[in-house]
Structures are given as C-alpha cells and as structure tokens.
Design a protein around this motif. Sequence first.
Motif, PDB file in Angstrom:
ATOM      1  N   VAL A 291       1.018  -1.079   0.146  1.00 61.27           N
ATOM      2  CA  VAL A 291      -0.104   0.085   0.143  1.00 61.27           C
ATOM      3  C   VAL A 291       0.190   1.324  -0.277  1.00 61.27           C
ATOM      4  CG1 VAL A 291      -1.537   1.498   1.537  1.00 61.27           C
ATOM      5  CG2 VAL A 291      -1.631  -1.450   0.922  1.00 61.27           C
ATOM      6  N   GLU A 292       2.017   1.133   1.108  1.00 66.89           N
ATOM      7  CA  GLU A 292       3.120   2.082   0.562  1.00 66.89           C
ATOM      8  C   GLU A 292       3.039   2.961  -0.577  1.00 66.89           C
ATOM      9  OE1 GLU A 292       7.141   3.735   3.812  1.00 66.89           O
ATOM     10  OE2 GLU A 292       6.157   1.386   3.579  1.00 66.89           O
ATOM     11  N   HIS A 293       3.613   1.829  -1.196  1.00 63.44           N
ATOM     12  CA  HIS A 293       4.571   1.827  -2.654  1.00 63.44           C
ATOM     13  C   HIS A 293       3.954   1.769  -3.921  1.00 63.44           C
ATOM     14  CE1 HIS A 293       8.551   2.614  -0.456  1.00 63.44           C
ATOM     15  NE2 HIS A 293       7.871   1.411   0.459  1.00 63.44           N
ATOM     16  N   ASP A 294       2.148   1.811  -3.193  1.00 68.27           N
ATOM     17  CA  ASP A 294       1.572   1.230  -4.476  1.00 68.27           C
ATOM     18  C   ASP A 294       1.908   0.350  -5.840  1.00 68.27           C
ATOM     19  OD1 ASP A 294      -1.468   1.981  -5.879  1.00 68.27           O
ATOM     20  OD2 ASP A 294      -0.406   3.474  -7.089  1.00 68.27           O
ATOM     21  N   LEU A 295       1.933  -0.598  -5.450  1.00 66.08           N
ATOM     22  CA  LEU A 295       2.770  -1.737  -5.620  1.00 66.08           C
ATOM     23  C   LEU A 295       1.746  -2.782  -5.690  1.00 66.08           C
ATOM     24  CD1 LEU A 295       5.995  -2.604  -3.985  1.00 66.08           C
ATOM     25  CD2 LEU A 295       5.473  -1.337  -5.816  1.00 66.08           C
ATOM     26  N   LEU A 296       1.556  -3.609  -6.953  1.00 68.32           N
ATOM     27  CA  LEU A 296       0.501  -4.300  -7.290  1.00 68.32           C
ATOM     28  C   LEU A 296       1.157  -5.903  -6.677  1.00 68.32           C
ATOM     29  CD1 LEU A 296      -0.708  -3.907 -11.184  1.00 68.32           C
ATOM     30  CD2 LEU A 296      -2.002  -3.437  -8.769  1.00 68.32           C
ATOM     31  N   VAL A 297      -0.210  -7.319  -6.377  1.00 70.01           N
ATOM     32  CA  VAL A 297       0.348  -8.528  -5.644  1.00 70.01           C
ATOM     33  C   VAL A 297      -0.411  -9.458  -6.771  1.00 70.01           C
ATOM     34  CG1 VAL A 297       0.630  -9.552  -3.749  1.00 70.01           C
ATOM     35  CG2 VAL A 297       0.837  -6.989  -3.763  1.00 70.01           C
ATOM     36  N   VAL A 298       0.619 -10.165  -6.881  1.00 68.80           N
ATOM     37  CA  VAL A 298      -0.007 -11.261  -7.299  1.00 68.80           C
ATOM     38  C   VAL A 298       0.539 -12.975  -6.681  1.00 68.80           C
ATOM     39  CG1 VAL A 298       0.757 -13.294  -8.994  1.00 68.80           C
ATOM     40  CG2 VAL A 298      -0.060 -10.884 -10.189  1.00 68.80           C
ATOM     41  N   THR A 299      -0.567 -13.231  -5.617  1.00 69.64           N
ATOM     42  CA  THR A 299       0.141 -14.896  -4.997  1.00 69.64           C
ATOM     43  C   THR A 299      -0.167 -15.737  -6.127  1.00 69.64           C
ATOM     44  OG1 THR A 299      -0.572 -15.068  -2.949  1.00 69.64           O
ATOM     45  CG2 THR A 299      -2.498 -13.601  -3.923  1.00 69.64           C
ATOM     46  N   ASP A 300       0.304 -16.522  -5.669  1.00 67.77           N
ATOM     47  CA  ASP A 300      -0.455 -18.016  -6.137  1.00 67.77           C
ATOM     48  C   ASP A 300      -0.730 -19.042  -4.864  1.00 67.77           C
ATOM     49  OD1 ASP A 300       0.014 -20.597  -6.874  1.00 67.77           O
ATOM     50  OD2 ASP A 300       2.158 -20.625  -7.766  1.00 67.77           O
ATOM     51  N   GLU A 301      -2.125 -19.027  -4.698  1.00 59.48           N
ATOM     52  CA  GLU A 301      -2.326 -19.938  -3.501  1.00 59.48           C
ATOM     53  C   GLU A 301      -2.210 -21.503  -3.756  1.00 59.48           C
ATOM     54  OE1 GLU A 301      -5.493 -17.683  -1.924  1.00 59.48           O
ATOM     55  OE2 GLU A 301      -3.629 -15.945  -2.566  1.00 59.48           O
ATOM     56  N   VAL A 302      -2.219 -21.624  -5.363  1.00 58.10           N
ATOM     57  CA  VAL A 302      -2.475 -23.533  -5.111  1.00 58.10           C
ATOM     58  C   VAL A 302      -2.571 -24.589  -4.019  1.00 58.10           C
ATOM     59  CG1 VAL A 302      -1.602 -23.380  -7.440  1.00 58.10           C
ATOM     60  CG2 VAL A 302      -0.563 -24.302  -6.470  1.00 58.10           C
ATOM     61  N   TYR A 303      -1.973 -24.098  -2.951  1.00 57.60           N
ATOM     62  CA  TYR A 303      -1.568 -25.596  -1.863  1.00 57.60           C
ATOM     63  C   TYR A 303      -2.444 -24.532  -0.700  1.00 57.60           C
ATOM     64  CZ  TYR A 303       2.119 -27.129  -4.709  1.00 57.60           C
ATOM     65  OH  TYR A 303       2.743 -27.716  -5.857  1.00 57.60           O
ATOM     66  N   GLU A 304      -3.586 -23.698  -1.027  1.00 56.29           N
ATOM     67  CA  GLU A 304      -3.675 -23.413  -0.018  1.00 56.29           C
ATOM     68  C   GLU A 304      -4.842 -24.469   0.752  1.00 56.29           C
ATOM     69  OE1 GLU A 304      -8.269 -21.148  -1.307  1.00 56.29           O
ATOM     70  OE2 GLU A 304      -7.429 -21.919  -3.615  1.00 56.29           O
ATOM     71  N   HIS A 305      -5.523 -25.202   0.631  1.00 57.43           N
ATOM     72  CA  HIS A 305      -6.570 -26.515   1.078  1.00 57.43           C
ATOM     73  C   HIS A 305      -5.256 -27.772   2.436  1.00 57.43           C
ATOM     74  CE1 HIS A 305     -10.181 -24.260   0.846  1.00 57.43           C
ATOM     75  NE2 HIS A 305     -10.021 -24.331  -0.278  1.00 57.43           N
ATOM     76  N   LEU A 306      -3.751 -27.335   1.727  1.00 52.53           N
ATOM     77  CA  LEU A 306      -2.409 -27.734   2.262  1.00 52.53           C
ATOM     78  C   LEU A 306      -1.959 -27.176   3.316  1.00 52.53           C
ATOM     79  CD1 LEU A 306      -1.215 -30.587  -0.707  1.00 52.53           C
ATOM     80  CD2 LEU A 306      -2.500 -30.854   1.652  1.00 52.53           C
ATOM     81  N   VAL A 307      -2.559 -27.163   3.922  1.00 55.32           N
ATOM     82  CA  VAL A 307      -2.189 -26.200   5.159  1.00 55.32           C
ATOM     83  C   VAL A 307      -2.018 -26.226   6.991  1.00 55.32           C
ATOM     84  CG1 VAL A 307      -1.742 -23.703   6.762  1.00 55.32           C
ATOM     85  CG2 VAL A 307      -1.953 -23.574   4.524  1.00 55.32           C
ATOM     86  N   PHE A 308      -0.841 -26.930   7.522  1.00 55.12           N
ATOM     87  CA  PHE A 308      -1.265 -28.222   8.373  1.00 55.12           C
ATOM     88  C   PHE A 308      -1.202 -27.836   9.245  1.00 55.12           C
ATOM     89  CE2 PHE A 308       2.217 -30.020   5.190  1.00 55.12           C
ATOM     90  CZ  PHE A 308       1.223 -30.953   4.613  1.00 55.12           C
TER      91      PHE A 308
END
Length: 386
Positions: free
Chosen positions: A193-210
Amino acid sequence: MGTRPLLNRRLHGLGTTIFAEMSALATATGSINLGQGFPDTDGPAEIAEAAVRAIRDGHGNQYPPGPGIPELRTAVAEHQQRFYGLGYDPDTEVLVTAGATEAIAAALLALLEPGDEVIALEPFYDSYAACIAMAGATRVPWTLRAPDFRPDLDRLRALITPRTRLLLLNTPHNPTGLVLTPAELAAVAELAVEHDLLVVTDEVYEHLVFATGHHPIAALPGMRERTVSISSAGKTFSFTGWKVGWVTATAPLVAAVRTAKQYLTYVSAGPFQYAVAEALRLPDEYFAGFRAELLRKRDLLSTGLRAAGFQVFDPEGTYFITTDITPLGEKDGLEFCRALPERCGVVAIPNVVFYDDAEAGRSLVRFTFCKRDEILAEAVARLGRL
C-alpha cells in the motif's frame, strides 16, 4: 538464419525444465519419482464421474465461454466467500484459466512492461522466472534461507525501488513449505500500500496448510484492489492433468489479465470445468480429510528421510519436503539428484534450480509426499541405502 540465436534472448538459460529432466530420468531408470509434484492416485470418484457426465451430456465439449463457464465462476466466488469471507462478482471478478500456470503467465504478461521490477520469494517456482522474462521485466529475489525459511521483512523494504511494479507471492510456498503468518502478510500488505504496488499471489496449496490455516493477503486492508489471487483444482482435488485454474481480483484487474489470457489458450478444459464446479462445493469433511491424509504422508516421509541421514525441514504446507544433503557428506544437490536414481532408484528435485543465489540452495533437495503409502515406504527403504 545468420548467427543470431534462435531462442529469444529473454529465455536464455530457460531450456528443458528440471521436472522434465528428472521425470525422464525416473522413466529411464525405473526409479520412484518423488520429484515432480503429482499424485499417483486420482481424486474423488464422484468428481471424476461429474466430468464423464459432462462429456456424455455435451457440456463443455465445444468452446466454453472465454472467462469460464458461469457454473464454475460462481463456484469459485462461493469458495472465496465460504473459506475466507471474500466477496467476488462471478461475472466480472473471476476468470478461469488453463491451470494456475497460465493464470500466472497471463497476469504477469498483462501487468508488466519492460523495465519493471518484480520482487519474488526465492526459491521461486521455475515458471515465475520464465514469465517475468517473457514480459521483459526483471526479477528481484527476496531470498528465504534455511533452516526456518522465514522472510526478512527489512530486506523486502530495502529491495523496493521506483521501478518495482509488483510483488509475486507464493504461500503456502513451493518448494520450502513456508506459510506466511498473518503478521508477515500484514507487513507485506503495508509495504504494498505504501509503495502502491500490485500483488500477484499463487495460492494453489491453500487447502494444504497443516497447522495454522490459510490467510489470503487480499483480505487485508487496502489489498483487495491491488491483488490478483490465483489458485487451481489440481492440487486440492488430485486431478492435476485437468488444468483448471482461476483468478479472482477486482473487475479492472481481471479485465487486464483476461486480455492476455485470451491470446494464450483462449479456452480449455470445457467438461472439466463443470466437474470442478462440483468439487469446490464438496463438504468441509473432504477438505479436512485431504489435509489430514497429506499430513500423515508428510510425517511418514520426513521420518524416513531423517533415518536415511538427511537434515529435514518439515513443511508447514504444500506436499513437498525440503532437505539438506550435507549430513550425507554431499554438497551439490544437482549432482546428487542426477546420481540418485542409479544409486538407489529414487528421483528428487535439486532446489538450486529455483534460486538465483545458487549458494543459498546448493545443498538443498526437494521430495514430494503426495504418493501412495507403499510407494513412500519403498522410497524410504531405498534411500536408507545411502
């Protein structure tokens, strides 16, 4: 043709992937392939039957809509609301892609221009480097280091320059198994937010957090309007060959990504989109059972790797275990992995191929545990010969 190289100079050094090399080695030597991350059993039978039914009933056998079938876009939006409280309009804020790999490519090609800098968690999945290069941008590694692989947030701040356009995140993280904590995500969000950056986030393992559960950065203050969230069905439902992925983001971001995506595959996986729509609506018991089963497999393989002499870094998520081969008297992970099939009939992946900082990953080797118990047990027995 003159002396000019045939391959675009942006792709120099990005030839045959390590996955293709190691999988071919596994086939040639009859080795157990704990390198490439695909299950050796199929996902839920009712979801496979849903794909068969879709084909038989003529659903998706011809070109589906460019953004994806409405049923799947609605199911993706419901999934985001159900698990994370994130609301997305299925008509304008969801895009279906040919797996997460295409989603990443389309996002980076759409949002980057030559001269832009992309800060990415290192080690990074190999397609990240290729897609950043194809976009003409420059990758800037934010290096995770053994033994805990926690991100250095002060280092992230120091890496940001006026040319930084985008942060590329992967949590749960392949190959280290790192899961960014809510506090770490909040710090990243504050910088974005401070630097007005875009974020691309790869969350393919979202259901594999132990242990802790998955926390999407898009849910944090100021992040929804600047975040492209990417996931897919392959890892969660064990149908990696179907290649059904998706993007969720604001309408302007989705429109930008869709513009690039339509000139890549245009559309894909028609009948499978109907099946994945049903998969995303499976009951909570499915997701909990899937996670518990993979956690059990993680512990089975990690115990065996320790007994074989590896230093093991237990992952917080994904279905990969990173190890250090130094206790075995080895130093070079690439040489070790190329020799391993002949030594004991097992294939793994050298982490160094995911690093620009080769020394940070030179002695690290990745194994996958998304295999049948008997395969893991046999692999552990073979590795014991080391």
